[in-house]
Design a protein around this motif. Structure first.
Motif, short mmCIF file in Angstrom:
data_model
loop_
_atom_site.label_atom_id
_atom_site.label_comp_id
_atom_site.label_asym_id
_atom_site.label_seq_id
_atom_site.Cartn_x
_atom_site.Cartn_y
_atom_site.Cartn_z
N ARG A 1 0.82 -1.20 0.00
CA ARG A 1 0.00 0.00 0.00
C ARG A 1 0.87 1.26 0.00
O ARG A 1 1.95 1.28 0.59
CB ARG A 1 -0.92 0.01 1.22
CG ARG A 1 -1.91 -1.15 1.24
CD ARG A 1 -2.83 -1.12 2.44
NE ARG A 1 -2.09 -1.37 3.68
CZ ARG A 1 -2.64 -1.31 4.90
NH1 ARG A 1 -3.92 -0.99 5.04
NH2 ARG A 1 -1.91 -1.56 5.97
N PHE B 1 3.72 7.96 -7.29
CA PHE B 1 3.36 6.58 -7.03
C PHE B 1 4.30 5.60 -7.73
O PHE B 1 4.54 4.50 -7.22
CB PHE B 1 1.91 6.32 -7.45
CG PHE B 1 0.90 6.73 -6.41
CD1 PHE B 1 0.86 6.11 -5.17
CD2 PHE B 1 0.00 7.75 -6.67
CE1 PHE B 1 -0.06 6.50 -4.21
CE2 PHE B 1 -0.93 8.14 -5.72
CZ PHE B 1 -0.95 7.52 -4.48
N ARG C 1 -3.49 2.14 -3.71
CA ARG C 1 -2.99 3.51 -3.65
C ARG C 1 -4.09 4.50 -3.27
O ARG C 1 -5.23 4.34 -3.66
CB ARG C 1 -2.40 3.91 -5.02
CG ARG C 1 -1.23 3.03 -5.45
CD ARG C 1 -0.78 3.34 -6.86
NE ARG C 1 0.46 2.64 -7.19
CZ ARG C 1 1.12 2.76 -8.33
NH1 ARG C 1 0.64 3.58 -9.28
NH2 ARG C 1 2.23 2.09 -8.55
#
Length: 223
Positions: A3, A153, A161
């Motif tokens: 995550r 990211f 996300r």
């Protein structure tokens, strides 16, 4: 499941309006112009310093031809005083600690130039939590273009996300990037909450770890 959460900076992690207002006031003084109110300057935050300066110049009656000089004067003061008056929002440090301990990788994506963003994070002892900081000058484009958020990211990885921010710009960025958006409702937003596309909202950082866990777990389970 891996995550990652990326945060906006101004109005999300940090209440920085007072320092931005001080820099604007100094710039206006150097042009012989009266100051704007804190509320007025705060309403200009969100699209980066150049855009903010243009809006201030329009309000203050400074000619467009002086834009580069105005930006230079404001940034000179702001670089020397990036966090004199700024503070993390209540509960931010504890929240980031809990997220990090849960194995969530953390980053920042802001329209503020990267150098002052790093100065603020260091001054407020927040840099230790973040693996990547993407500023408004990191790429040729800035939010709401989704590229800076994708860039953050990509550096973090993560199969689940979330992007946390406070503004209309942040909501649009997340939507264009197809990333779940967590709206911090106590920041600099001007649009009603129900008019923004969000995966969740939170009004206190103590609540974010549980909210993020729920939303990101559901998201991962649906993939």
């Amino acid at each position: 499941m891996s995550r990652a959460i990326v945060f906006d900076l101004d109005g999300t992690l940090v209440d920085s309006a007072a320092d931005i207002h001080a820099a604007v006031t100094q710039m206006l003084t150097e042009f012989g112009k009266p100051p704007l109110t804190l509320a007025r300057v705060t309403s200009f935050i969100g699209n980066g310093i150049p855009n903010l300066v243009r809006l201030v110049m329009r309000d203050g009656g400074i000619p467009e031809a002086d834009e580069n000089l105005a930006i230079t004067r404001m940034m000179a003061y702001y670089a020397a005083h990036p966090a004199d008056l700024s503070q993390p929002y209540p509960g931010v440090t504890d929240c980031l600690t809990r997220l990090q301990e849960a194995g969530i990788r953390l980053g920042v994506c802001t329209n503020k130039f990267r150098a002052p963003a790093l100065q603020i994070l260091e001054a407020l002892d927040l840099m230790q939590y973040f693996e990547v900081v993407v500023g408004g000058d990191t790429l040729p484009v800035r939010k709401p273009d989704p590229a800076p958020l994708h860039h953050a990211f990509e550096a973090l990885g993560g199969t689940s996300r979330m992007y946390a921010g406070d503004s209309e710009v942040d909501a649009e960025t997340a939507q264009r990037a197809s990333i779940d958006f967590a709206l911090f409702t106590q920041g600099y937003r001007k649009t009603p909450v129900d008019q923004l596309v969000t995966a969740c909202t939170f009004d206190a950082f103590r609540n974010l770890p549980a909210i993020a866990d729920r939303v990101m777990t559901v998201k991962a389970g649906s993939v």
